[in-house]
Design a protein around this motif. Structure first.
Motif, PDB file in Angstrom:
ATOM      1  N   ARG A  12       0.832  -1.199   0.000  1.00 14.71           N
ATOM      2  CA  ARG A  12       0.000   0.000   0.000  1.00 14.71           C
ATOM      3  C   ARG A  12       0.870   1.255   0.000  1.00 14.71           C
ATOM      4  NH1 ARG A  12      -2.652  -3.794   4.026  1.00 14.71           N
ATOM      5  NH2 ARG A  12      -0.657  -3.366   4.953  1.00 14.71           N
ATOM      6  N   TYR A  13       0.308   2.327  -0.496  1.00 17.38           N
ATOM      7  CA  TYR A  13       1.039   3.589  -0.630  1.00 17.38           C
ATOM      8  C   TYR A  13       1.601   4.064   0.703  1.00 17.38           C
ATOM      9  CZ  TYR A  13       2.159   8.342  -2.045  1.00 17.38           C
ATOM     10  OH  TYR A  13       2.816   9.508  -2.302  1.00 17.38           O
ATOM     11  N   GLN A  14       0.808   3.995   1.781  1.00 15.60           N
ATOM     12  CA  GLN A  14       1.262   4.501   3.079  1.00 15.60           C
ATOM     13  C   GLN A  14       2.411   3.688   3.667  1.00 15.60           C
ATOM     14  OE1 GLN A  14      -1.755   3.002   2.706  1.00 15.60           O
ATOM     15  NE2 GLN A  14      -2.207   1.711   4.458  1.00 15.60           N
ATOM     16  N   GLU A  15       2.726   2.533   3.080  1.00 19.68           N
ATOM     17  CA  GLU A  15       3.835   1.706   3.563  1.00 19.68           C
ATOM     18  C   GLU A  15       5.168   2.071   2.900  1.00 19.68           C
ATOM     19  OE1 GLU A  15       1.400  -2.367   4.554  1.00 19.68           O
ATOM     20  OE2 GLU A  15       1.824  -1.893   2.452  1.00 19.68           O
ATOM     21  N   ASP A  17       8.046   5.055   1.144  1.00 20.87           N
ATOM     22  CA  ASP A  17       8.595   6.407   1.267  1.00 20.87           C
ATOM     23  C   ASP A  17       8.376   7.146  -0.061  1.00 20.87           C
ATOM     24  OD1 ASP A  17      10.533   5.450  -0.520  1.00 20.87           O
ATOM     25  OD2 ASP A  17      12.051   5.219   1.044  1.00 20.87           O
ATOM     26  N   ASN A  26       7.686  -1.606   8.132  1.00 25.26           N
ATOM     27  CA  ASN A  26       6.503  -2.295   7.613  1.00 25.26           C
ATOM     28  C   ASN A  26       6.718  -3.790   7.443  1.00 25.26           C
ATOM     29  OD1 ASN A  26       4.372  -0.231   7.234  1.00 25.26           O
ATOM     30  ND2 ASN A  26       6.056   0.741   6.144  1.00 25.26           N
ATOM     31  N   TYR A  71       5.903   0.064  -3.987  1.00 25.36           N
ATOM     32  CA  TYR A  71       4.486   0.390  -4.022  1.00 25.36           C
ATOM     33  C   TYR A  71       3.745  -0.391  -5.109  1.00 25.36           C
ATOM     34  CZ  TYR A  71       0.196   2.896  -5.027  1.00 25.36           C
ATOM     35  OH  TYR A  71      -1.114   3.198  -5.281  1.00 25.36           O
TER      36      TYR A  71
END
Length: 156
Positions: A12-15, A17, A26, A71
């Motif tokens: 996922r994007y939030q995982e 940089d 993560n 990502y």
């Protein structure tokens, strides 16, 4: 000892940089997802364990980073039990690139799952009660202990 249980996940994007590379912490979260799913596969939920007053804190953690996940890629969390006694449990974890369940299903009998290894590691835990005093899991929850022993492929 035992077989690997596989759990696919899309990064996922939030995982990641700003470069789209997974931030290292993560992978440890993914180890936890693998442990939780392994325990669930044994027919036990963490919610029920905690309701019974059984907690499983991490006492040791290892991780060796080989390659980065990025990502929107698929990864597979592979988990198996490395040690299981009435007082302690240790899990081995591997994170592989791609969805290995497409070719292997949800378990793998091999010594090491095949594929592109990203991270290798594991965690060790001790069974404690709500007062953080060590307890013997086989005494406190013999039915669950037996389920974990069976899933881990251990002889008692």
């Amino acid at each position: 000892m035992g077989r690997w249980f596989l759990h696919p996940l899309r990064v996922r994007y939030q995982e990641t940089d700003q470069m789209g590379v997974v931030y290292h912490v993560n992978y440890l979260n993914w180890f936890e997802i693998g442990r939780t799913e392994w325990v669930r596969r044994a027919g036990i939920s963490y919610r029920e364990m905690e309701a019974r007053g059984l907690l499983l804190p991490v006492t040791n953690l290892e991780a060796s980073f080989r390659q980065a996940a990025r990502y929107d890629e698929w990864i597979t969390i592979c988990t198996k039990v490395a040690e299981l006694t009435s007082l302690r449990v240790g899990f081995e974890s591997r994170i592989f690139g791609g969805d290995l369940t497409a070719s292997l299903g949800d378990a793998c009998e091999d010594e090491e799952p095949p594929g592109d290894l990203l991270v290798k590691g594991g965690t060790r835990h001790v069974w404690v009660n709500r007062e953080w005093k060590p307890v013997r899991f086989a005494r406190e929850a013999p039915d669950w202990y037996d389920k974990m022993v069976a899933l881990a492929g251990l002889d008692r």
